[in-house]
Design a protein around this motif. Structure first.
Motif, PDB file in Angstrom:
ATOM      1  N   TYR A   1       0.734   5.623  -0.195  1.00 59.81           N
ATOM      2  CA  TYR A   1      -0.048   6.862  -0.262  1.00 59.81           C
ATOM      3  C   TYR A   1       0.865   8.056  -0.037  1.00 59.81           C
ATOM      4  CZ  TYR A   1      -0.289   6.760   4.910  1.00 59.81           C
ATOM      5  OH  TYR A   1       0.005   6.730   6.250  1.00 59.81           O
ATOM      6  N   SER A   2       0.455   9.187  -0.602  1.00 63.66           N
ATOM      7  CA  SER A   2       1.301  10.373  -0.517  1.00 63.66           C
ATOM      8  C   SER A   2       0.452  11.628  -0.421  1.00 63.66           C
ATOM      9  CB  SER A   2       2.218  10.473  -1.740  1.00 63.66           C
ATOM     10  OG  SER A   2       1.465  10.592  -2.928  1.00 63.66           O
TER      11      SER A   2
ATOM     12  N   HIS B   1     -12.374   2.484  -3.838  1.00 61.61           N
ATOM     13  CA  HIS B   1     -12.114   2.880  -2.449  1.00 61.61           C
ATOM     14  C   HIS B   1     -12.651   1.875  -1.433  1.00 61.61           C
ATOM     15  CE1 HIS B   1     -16.240   4.032  -1.288  1.00 61.61           C
ATOM     16  NE2 HIS B   1     -16.391   4.336  -2.565  1.00 61.61           N
TER      17      HIS B   1
ATOM     18  N   LEU C   1      -7.167   7.344   7.104  1.00 66.09           N
ATOM     19  CA  LEU C   1      -7.401   6.259   6.163  1.00 66.09           C
ATOM     20  C   LEU C   1      -8.623   5.480   6.627  1.00 66.09           C
ATOM     21  CD1 LEU C   1      -3.729   5.000   5.576  1.00 66.09           C
ATOM     22  CD2 LEU C   1      -5.054   6.616   4.196  1.00 66.09           C
TER      23      LEU C   1
ATOM     24  N   LEU D   1       0.856  -1.186   0.000  1.00 70.38           N
ATOM     25  CA  LEU D   1       0.000   0.000   0.000  1.00 70.38           C
ATOM     26  C   LEU D   1       0.890   1.233   0.000  1.00 70.38           C
ATOM     27  CD1 LEU D   1      -3.222   0.567   2.047  1.00 70.38           C
ATOM     28  CD2 LEU D   1      -1.459   2.322   2.049  1.00 70.38           C
TER      29      LEU D   1
ATOM     30  N   LEU E   1      -3.912   7.376  -2.921  1.00 73.16           N
ATOM     31  CA  LEU E   1      -3.572   6.083  -2.324  1.00 73.16           C
ATOM     32  C   LEU E   1      -3.702   4.986  -3.378  1.00 73.16           C
ATOM     33  CD1 LEU E   1      -4.510   4.647   1.106  1.00 73.16           C
ATOM     34  CD2 LEU E   1      -5.078   3.321  -0.942  1.00 73.16           C
ATOM     35  N   THR E   2      -2.730   4.068  -3.382  1.00 73.32           N
ATOM     36  CA  THR E   2      -2.749   2.906  -4.269  1.00 73.32           C
ATOM     37  C   THR E   2      -2.437   1.661  -3.442  1.00 73.32           C
ATOM     38  OG1 THR E   2      -1.960   4.245  -6.118  1.00 73.32           O
ATOM     39  CG2 THR E   2      -1.803   1.852  -6.355  1.00 73.32           C
ATOM     40  N   HIS E   3      -3.217   0.596  -3.640  1.00 68.78           N
ATOM     41  CA  HIS E   3      -3.094  -0.623  -2.851  1.00 68.78           C
ATOM     42  C   HIS E   3      -3.222  -1.815  -3.809  1.00 68.78           C
ATOM     43  CE1 HIS E   3      -5.091  -3.271   0.536  1.00 68.78           C
ATOM     44  NE2 HIS E   3      -3.936  -3.758   0.126  1.00 68.78           N
TER      45      HIS E   3
END
Length: 409
Positions: free
Chosen positions: A77-78, A133, A242, A75, A87-89
């Motif tokens: 996120y920035s 999401h 989150l 995961l 966010l990328t997971h």
């Protein structure tokens, strides 16, 4: 049976201590700060859960003990500006000898996108966002993080829409989240998938409902679903930066929350009348729950308690794989942290229990879980051993023993 348990324990400790020791000074993990106060940053979280499972009663040609990778995830996120976040997971789930691909390019259990969303701030306590999401409704467990569950795994029926309206508990849609005083909220409007777990199933005249509203009735009437969860925080405030809800704080916070949530999919299911005419049935799920987690005394002991009531209406006599069923559920679990003298190694015995009423069989199902966690470095490095037994109607399932080694950084 005893011999297999010893083998599982040995394998777990070899995996755990042979490949990673964990670290007591985790300090936020892989986080890169782009300014002095840390408001601009990039963070990566990686975790893996390895399972060894023993099932006592299986066919003669089937192994009783099996190994699998329950989860392998990354995961990222920035936040480069305080007004937006991305966010990328991605990762895989339940990879085992039966679903591996010879070349790693085929199979449903290989690497896939779990989530990707962008978020925009509306002041200090509110935000809106969109994408694939995890800002779900229904209950705390339907928003559960897989990094810090207290039990071996989440209560399966609490993830109430996986593969029916979403992609592995994630919807494509828009959401709003935030806090008003001690009340936190999350609400969402989402697309419902067409190619779900019942993509090839057709409703039978006069029979039970089939979750196929968007596919059979069209996206205009059955394309969207709506979800929300609201929880009030009486003691310490939990973070909602989150969407992932913590399973156990191990005494690091004193938390007591009471929540309620819903999921509503108009015409999500379909019935076939005796003359063959198709009609839609609304899918509606709602739940109330309570969560308590607090230190006990001054020696590092801690108590975790959770309870929920969930009402599931997937349509007339709906049932799918003893997992998704029209009816009601009571679920709860209790765990107690017992540290050793140096407080570095902690044990957490726990018990979980669920009881479900099922309209389709006019009977109940119940599941009892008994287990313990051994925390070497909190949730970052732990071993879990659990026994679970399920009774479904008049049929009693064989007990299953699972040993898990987990590491996350």
């Amino acid at each position: 049976m005893r011999k297999h348990l010893y083998i599982l324990l040995l394998l777990g400790f070899v995996f755990h201590f042979g490949f990673s020791q964990g670290s007591p000074d985790y300090n936020g993990g892989y986080k890169v700060k782009f300014n002095e106060d840390g408001s601009k940053f990039f963070r990566i979280i990686s975790w893996a859960q390895f399972w060894a499972t023993h099932t006592d009663k299986v066919p003669d040609d089937v192994s009783k003990t099996n190994f699998s990778i329950r989860r392998a995830r990354i995961l990222m996120y920035s936040q480069i500006n305080k007004d937006f976040l991305i966010l990328t997971h991605f990762g895989l789930n339940s990879l085992n000898a039966e679903n591996q691909s010879p070349t790693g390019l085929e199979g449903n259990s290989q690497l896939f996108l779990h989530g990707m969303w962008g978020q925009y701030s509306l002041g200090a306590k509110h935000a809106i966002g969109g994408g694939l999401h995890y800002w779900n409704g229904i209950s705390r467990l339907n928003n559960q993080s897989t990094l810090n569950m207290m039990t071996l795994d989440n209560n399966r029926q609490s993830w109430a829409t996986i593969g029916l309206s979403d992609q592995f508990a994630r919807h494509i849609g828009i959401y709003a989240k935030g806090a008003i005083g001690r009340l936190q909220y999350r609400i969402a409007i989402n697309e419902s998938v067409s190619n779900n777990l019942q993509e090839t199933v057709e409703p039978v005249a006069g029979g039970a409902a089939v979750y196929a509203g968007r596919r059979l009735l069209g996206s205009r009437d059955a394309g969207k679903n709506y979800a929300g969860y609201f929880d009030y925080h009486f003691l310490d405030q939990e973070s909602n930066s989150l969407p992932y809800k913590v399973g156990s704080y191990l005494g690091s916070k004193k938390v007591f929350t009471v929540g309620a949530g819903f999921f509503f999919h108009p015409d999500g299911s379909v019935l076939a009348e005796t003359d063959g005419t198709l009609s839609g049935e609304d899918v509606s799920i709602f739940a109330v729950d309570a969560f308590y987690d607090a230190p006990i005394g001054e020696k590092g002991n801690a108590l975790t308690v959770y309870a929920t009531y969930q009402n599931n209406d997937y349509g007339k006599d709906y049932t799918l794989g003893q997992t998704y069923e029209t009816g009601a559920m009571l679920y709860g679990h209790v765990g107690y942290v017992i540290p050793l003298k140096d407080k570095k190694l902690k044990f957490q015995p726990y018990v979980s229990y669920s009881n479900r009423s099922i309209d389709a069989i006019d009977d109940n199902a119940s599941t009892l879980g008994l287990g313990t966690n051994a925390y070497i470095s909190g949730h970052n490095s732990k071993i879990t051993l659990e026994y679970k037994n399920t009774k479904y109607g008049n049929n009693t399932d064989t007990g299953v023993v699972t040993l898990q080694a987990m590491i996350y950084l």
